[in-house]
Design a protein around this motif. Structure first.
Motif, PDB file in Angstrom:
ATOM      1  N   ILE A  43       0.834  -1.215   0.000  1.00  0.00           N
ATOM      2  CA  ILE A  43       0.000   0.000   0.000  1.00  0.00           C
ATOM      3  C   ILE A  43       0.870   1.266   0.000  1.00  0.00           C
ATOM      4  N   SER A  44       2.038   1.207   0.631  1.00  0.00           N
ATOM      5  CA  SER A  44       2.897   2.411   0.673  1.00  0.00           C
ATOM      6  C   SER A  44       3.448   2.742  -0.707  1.00  0.00           C
ATOM      7  N   GLY A  45       4.075   1.768  -1.350  1.00  0.00           N
ATOM      8  CA  GLY A  45       4.668   2.018  -2.671  1.00  0.00           C
ATOM      9  C   GLY A  45       3.604   2.393  -3.685  1.00  0.00           C
ATOM     10  N   LEU A  67       9.826  -1.339  -8.187  1.00  0.00           N
ATOM     11  CA  LEU A  67      10.508  -2.634  -8.104  1.00  0.00           C
ATOM     12  C   LEU A  67       9.873  -3.458  -7.000  1.00  0.00           C
ATOM     13  N   GLU A  68       9.582  -4.691  -7.270  1.00  0.00           N
ATOM     14  CA  GLU A  68       8.978  -5.576  -6.259  1.00  0.00           C
ATOM     15  C   GLU A  68       9.740  -6.906  -6.267  1.00  0.00           C
ATOM     16  N   ALA A  69      10.189  -7.322  -5.066  1.00  0.00           N
ATOM     17  CA  ALA A  69      11.020  -8.533  -4.967  1.00  0.00           C
ATOM     18  C   ALA A  69      10.243  -9.802  -5.324  1.00  0.00           C
ATOM     19  N   ALA A  76       3.242  -7.519   3.606  1.00  0.00           N
ATOM     20  CA  ALA A  76       2.242  -7.404   4.686  1.00  0.00           C
ATOM     21  C   ALA A  76       0.866  -7.019   4.146  1.00  0.00           C
ATOM     22  N   THR A  77       0.814  -6.132   3.147  1.00  0.00           N
ATOM     23  CA  THR A  77      -0.487  -5.664   2.658  1.00  0.00           C
ATOM     24  C   THR A  77      -1.313  -6.793   2.043  1.00  0.00           C
ATOM     25  N   GLY A  78      -0.633  -7.781   1.499  1.00  0.00           N
ATOM     26  CA  GLY A  78      -1.350  -8.906   0.899  1.00  0.00           C
ATOM     27  C   GLY A  78      -1.580 -10.047   1.881  1.00  0.00           C
ATOM     28  N   GLY A  82      -6.799  -6.826   7.078  1.00  0.00           N
ATOM     29  CA  GLY A  82      -7.741  -6.017   6.303  1.00  0.00           C
ATOM     30  C   GLY A  82      -8.487  -4.977   7.130  1.00  0.00           C
ATOM     31  N   HIS A  83      -8.022  -4.766   8.342  1.00  0.00           N
ATOM     32  CA  HIS A  83      -8.688  -3.862   9.278  1.00  0.00           C
ATOM     33  C   HIS A  83      -8.216  -2.433   9.025  1.00  0.00           C
ATOM     34  N   LEU A  84      -9.153  -1.552   8.732  1.00  0.00           N
ATOM     35  CA  LEU A  84      -8.819  -0.132   8.524  1.00  0.00           C
ATOM     36  C   LEU A  84      -9.343   0.592   9.760  1.00  0.00           C
ATOM     37  N   CYS A 252       9.689  -0.511   1.464  1.00  0.00           N
ATOM     38  CA  CYS A 252       9.891  -1.961   1.597  1.00  0.00           C
ATOM     39  C   CYS A 252       9.730  -2.433   3.028  1.00  0.00           C
ATOM     40  N   ASN A 253       9.101  -1.633   3.864  1.00  0.00           N
ATOM     41  CA  ASN A 253       8.542  -2.070   5.138  1.00  0.00           C
ATOM     42  C   ASN A 253       9.541  -2.851   5.980  1.00  0.00           C
ATOM     43  N   ALA A 254       9.177  -4.073   6.359  1.00  0.00           N
ATOM     44  CA  ALA A 254       9.987  -4.881   7.278  1.00  0.00           C
ATOM     45  C   ALA A 254      11.389  -5.154   6.744  1.00  0.00           C
ATOM     46  N   GLY A 398      -0.550  -0.256   9.517  1.00  0.00           N
ATOM     47  CA  GLY A 398      -0.351   0.597   8.336  1.00  0.00           C
ATOM     48  C   GLY A 398      -1.608   1.016   7.597  1.00  0.00           C
ATOM     49  N   MET A 399      -2.698   0.263   7.742  1.00  0.00           N
ATOM     50  CA  MET A 399      -3.864   0.556   6.911  1.00  0.00           C
ATOM     51  C   MET A 399      -4.428   1.963   7.153  1.00  0.00           C
ATOM     52  N   PRO A 400      -4.453   2.449   8.410  1.00  0.00           N
ATOM     53  CA  PRO A 400      -4.928   3.835   8.573  1.00  0.00           C
ATOM     54  C   PRO A 400      -3.792   4.868   8.596  1.00  0.00           C
TER      55      PRO A 400
HETATM   56  C1  LIG Z   1      -0.486 -10.874   9.744  1.00  0.00           C
HETATM   57  C2  LIG Z   1      -0.619  -9.373   9.620  1.00  0.00           C
HETATM   58  C3  LIG Z   1      -1.818  -8.757   9.988  1.00  0.00           C
HETATM   59  C4  LIG Z   1      -1.947  -7.369   9.896  1.00  0.00           C
HETATM   60  N1  LIG Z   1      -3.163  -6.823  10.111  1.00  0.00           N
HETATM   61  C5  LIG Z   1      -3.335  -5.494   9.933  1.00  0.00           C
HETATM   62  C6  LIG Z   1      -4.591  -4.896  10.044  1.00  0.00           C
HETATM   63  O1  LIG Z   1      -5.607  -5.595  10.184  1.00  0.00           O
HETATM   64  N2  LIG Z   1      -4.699  -3.546   9.976  1.00  0.00           N
HETATM   65  C7  LIG Z   1      -3.588  -2.762   9.793  1.00  0.00           C
HETATM   66  O2  LIG Z   1      -3.697  -1.536   9.802  1.00  0.00           O
HETATM   67  N3  LIG Z   1      -2.385  -3.305   9.575  1.00  0.00           N
HETATM   68  C8  LIG Z   1      -2.223  -4.640   9.641  1.00  0.00           C
HETATM   69  N4  LIG Z   1      -1.010  -5.194   9.414  1.00  0.00           N
HETATM   70  C9  LIG Z   1       0.094  -4.309   9.032  1.00  0.00           C
HETATM   71  C10 LIG Z   1      -0.075  -3.804   7.601  1.00  0.00           C
HETATM   72  O3  LIG Z   1      -0.329  -4.904   6.749  1.00  0.00           O
HETATM   73  C11 LIG Z   1       1.178  -3.044   7.186  1.00  0.00           C
HETATM   74  O4  LIG Z   1       1.408  -1.989   8.096  1.00  0.00           O
HETATM   75  C12 LIG Z   1       1.061  -2.454   5.788  1.00  0.00           C
HETATM   76  O5  LIG Z   1       0.540  -3.396   4.903  1.00  0.00           O
HETATM   77  C13 LIG Z   1       2.434  -1.979   5.325  1.00  0.00           C
HETATM   78  O6  LIG Z   1       2.374  -1.711   3.953  1.00  0.00           O
HETATM   79  P1  LIG Z   1       3.725  -1.445   3.158  1.00  0.00           P
HETATM   80  O7  LIG Z   1       3.364  -1.175   1.766  1.00  0.00           O
HETATM   81  O8  LIG Z   1       4.510  -0.432   3.901  1.00  0.00           O
HETATM   82  O9  LIG Z   1       4.536  -2.813   3.296  1.00  0.00           O
HETATM   83  P2  LIG Z   1       4.354  -4.208   2.541  1.00  0.00           P
HETATM   84  O10 LIG Z   1       2.965  -4.479   2.210  1.00  0.00           O
HETATM   85  O11 LIG Z   1       5.091  -5.223   3.354  1.00  0.00           O
HETATM   86  O12 LIG Z   1       5.110  -3.973   1.178  1.00  0.00           O
HETATM   87  C14 LIG Z   1       6.515  -3.946   1.073  1.00  0.00           C
HETATM   88  C15 LIG Z   1       6.874  -4.638  -0.234  1.00  0.00           C
HETATM   89  O13 LIG Z   1       8.253  -4.418  -0.485  1.00  0.00           O
HETATM   90  C16 LIG Z   1       8.763  -5.574  -1.110  1.00  0.00           C
HETATM   91  N5  LIG Z   1      10.212  -5.539  -0.941  1.00  0.00           N
HETATM   92  C17 LIG Z   1      10.916  -5.648   0.207  1.00  0.00           C
HETATM   93  N6  LIG Z   1      12.217  -5.526  -0.024  1.00  0.00           N
HETATM   94  C18 LIG Z   1      12.364  -5.314  -1.340  1.00  0.00           C
HETATM   95  C19 LIG Z   1      13.483  -5.101  -2.191  1.00  0.00           C
HETATM   96  N7  LIG Z   1      14.732  -5.066  -1.720  1.00  0.00           N
HETATM   97  N8  LIG Z   1      13.257  -4.915  -3.499  1.00  0.00           N
HETATM   98  C20 LIG Z   1      12.004  -4.933  -4.025  1.00  0.00           C
HETATM   99  N9  LIG Z   1      10.916  -5.131  -3.254  1.00  0.00           N
HETATM  100  C21 LIG Z   1      11.091  -5.317  -1.932  1.00  0.00           C
HETATM  101  C22 LIG Z   1       8.084  -6.705  -0.375  1.00  0.00           C
HETATM  102  O14 LIG Z   1       8.113  -7.907  -1.100  1.00  0.00           O
HETATM  103  C23 LIG Z   1       6.679  -6.142  -0.201  1.00  0.00           C
HETATM  104  O15 LIG Z   1       5.812  -6.528  -1.238  1.00  0.00           O
HETATM  105  C24 LIG Z   1      -0.845  -6.572   9.479  1.00  0.00           C
HETATM  106  C25 LIG Z   1       0.331  -7.197   9.057  1.00  0.00           C
HETATM  107  C26 LIG Z   1       0.453  -8.587   9.124  1.00  0.00           C
HETATM  108  C27 LIG Z   1       1.723  -9.218   8.649  1.00  0.00           C
END
Ligand SMILES: Cc1cc2nc3c(=O)[nH]c(=O)nc-3n(C[C@H](O)[C@H](O)[C@H](O)COP(=O)(O)OP(=O)(O)OC[C@H]3O[C@@H](n4cnc5c(N)ncnc54)[C@H](O)[C@@H]3O)c2cc1C
Length: 456
Positions: A43-45, A67-69, A76-78, A82-84, A252-254, A398-400
């Motif tokens: 969701i961030s990217g 770029l997506e690995a 995490a987003t997938g 799903g709680h917002l 790229c989050n975590a 992250g969702m909100p």
């Molecule tokens: C089990 C679980 C339950 C959750 N439930 C909730 C919820 O109900 N409500 C809520 O608000 N939040 C929830 N969260 C947290 C929420 O999902 C995240 O805060 C949010 O999705 C973060 O989005 P993001 O785009 O920052 O990260 P991500 O969705 O993790 O996206 C980062 C992307 O970067 C890619 N990546 C990483 N390194 C590289 C690299 N070197 N090169 C290319 N690509 C790379 C990864 O493959 C990934 O697709 C939950 C998370 C988990 C794991």
């Protein structure tokens, strides 16, 4: 050095209806040059790319490369709940105590506006992503915790936290009937939503590709040059070639510290577990979302879906003592074994009216959150690295927060506006000071798990 995304993640239920862009690559090799490179397609990217391209609406748009690995939106987003769920009183109270009511109120308002913003986006873009705006119910199941939560809640209006006014408290007399949760001692309710995050994000990525954005799945950013070249550009290595760019966005989050080591121990991969529960027999559907809280270490979150199923995450009490199973653990290709059975009979145990539902766990998976050592996301320009930006560390929430953070980063990148004018809460700004602190809210000082790590 942190971990890169694991290969062959366990399938999450959200990723059972795959979009045509799931494995998409815009060309065999990445472009040798791009104006902006975004690393990560969650969701961030997606938000950063969308807002940059929207600002130009087809008129001479900058060259944007994502770029997506792994597959699109496979982090995490997938894989989440799903709680917002904007927080108007709980963590906001802790923020008020630490940063003052004004800064805390700014976060509450920022989170609240995500529900309206995402609702409007879904309408205007006609996104098929099952968005529902409803109420969240935080159910307290422990007398001491309930009393404490109520006392902190009562304290908030007096210190100027207006968001607490949007929360209703139901006491023990009514809590069990109001919530349908067995043994409820009190509950807080307020506006929240739920969504199919993968469908939302894939639609947005599709829009970006239509508007000229380039998407490369299965293309990890493996290395970013520590310095710029003579033409003021960063170099990014990928298995599909090398890209030169003036602007890099780390979404790229975590996994941030694997390619941006200065965030080691500041954004840590934390493994969580989620499942989908399906009733066998007809049951009165739940219409609101839930958190069930027995103690600071025992809590679950739940969203009901219109198809009658529920998505439930948590089970932390089953594994938090074994730090290695979750802390600094990016293995979403493996189950957390002690949590495996936890959700069996969960709805029957906890919800009135579900005893004869025959509800069973249809699918269970793990996912990797990016927890921030000081509990706040890191957003803004990477300290000391002009042209590099970060949007990460949402600490399971992250969702909100991520969508409008992405909008703010887009404005910083493509219009050059300063962080203070980005609309992002001031305490989310990534700074050298935050990176230098030895604080770790995720683990306590004696190896004990800190209380404040219990967010969802
Ligand atoms: C089990 C679980 C339950 C959750 N439930 C909730 C919820 O109900 N409500 C809520 O608000 N939040 C929830 N969260 C947290 C929420 O999902 C995240 O805060 C949010 O999705 C973060 O989005 P993001 O785009 O920052 O990260 P991500 O969705 O993790 O996206 C980062 C992307 O970067 C890619 N990546 C990483 N390194 C590289 C690299 N070197 N090169 C290319 N690509 C790379 C990864 O493959 C990934 O697709 C939950 C998370 C988990 C794991």
């Amino acid at each position: 050095m942190g971990a890169m995304p694991a290969k062959h993640a366990l399938p999450s239920w959200w990723r059972t209806q795959l979009h045509q862009l799931d494995d998409y690559v815009s060309s065999k090799s990445v472009p040798t040059e791009s104006d902006i490179v975004i690393i990560g397609s969650g969701i961030s990217g997606a938000s950063v790319a969308y807002h940059i391209l929207q600002q130009h609406k087809g008129h001479n748009p900058p060259r944007v490369t994502i770029l997506e690995a792994r597959q699109a939106c496979s982090g995490a987003t997938g894989r989440n709940g799903g709680h917002l769920k904007p927080d108007p009183y709980s963590f906001i109270g802790e923020l008020a105590a630490e940063y003052g009511p004004e800064a805390a109120e700014e976060v509450a308002e920022f989170e609240r506006s995500h529900v309206d913003t995402i609702s409007n986006l879904v309408k205007s873009e006609m996104i098929d992503c099952d968005l529902v705006v409803t109420k969240a119910i935080d159910v307290q199941l422990n007398p001491r915790e309930c009393k404490k939560a109520k006392a902190s809640f009562d304290h908030l209006p007096g210190i100027g936290i207006k968001s607490a006014k949007r929360v209703n408290f139901t006491d023990q007399k009514e809590a069990e009937v109001r919530s349908r949760v067995k043994g409820a001692l009190g509950c807080f309710s307020y506006e929240a939503g739920h969504v199919w995050p993968y469908k939302l994000v894939l639609h947005i990525l599709g829009r970006c590709v239509e508007q000229g954005g380039k998407l490369y799945t299965h293309t990890p950013a493996q290395y970013i040059s520590p310095e710029k070249d003579a033409s003021d550009r960063w170099t990014i290595n990928t298995p599909r070639g090398t890209i030169k760019t003036k602007h890099v966005v780390f979404a790229c989050n975590a996994y941030t510290s694997a390619i941006l080591p200065m965030y080691s121990n500041k954004i840590v991969p934390v493994r969580g577990v989620c499942c989908r529960i399906v009733p066998t027999f007809p049951v009165k559907r739940l219409t609101e979302t839930y958190t069930l809280r027995w103690s600071w270490s025992e809590f679950d979150y739940l969203i009901p879906r219109e198809d009658g199923s529920v998505i439930v995450g948590g089970a932390w009490s089953k594994y938090y003592r074994d730090t290695g199973t979750w802390y600094n653990n990016a293995k979403d290709n493996e189950m957390i074994e002690p949590a495996k059975e936890y959700f069996d009979g969960y709805m029957q145990r906890n919800f009135h009216g579900w005893e004869e539902s025959g509800a069973y766990v249809d699918q269970i998976w793990t996912g990797i959150m990016g927890y921030s050592a000081d509990s706040l996301p890191h957003i803004g320009q990477v300290p000391g690295k002009q042209g590099q930006f970060i949007i990460a560390g949402f600490t399971g929430h992250g969702m909100p927060q991520a969508w409008l953070s992405g909008k703010g980063i887009a404005a910083m990148v493509s219009e050059g506006i300063p962080f203070a004018e980005s609309g992002i809460p001031r305490i989310f700004e990534t700074t050298q000071g935050r990176l230098q602190k030895s604080r770790n809210d995720i683990l306590g000082t004696k190896g004990e798990v800190a209380k404040s790590s219990a967010r969802l």
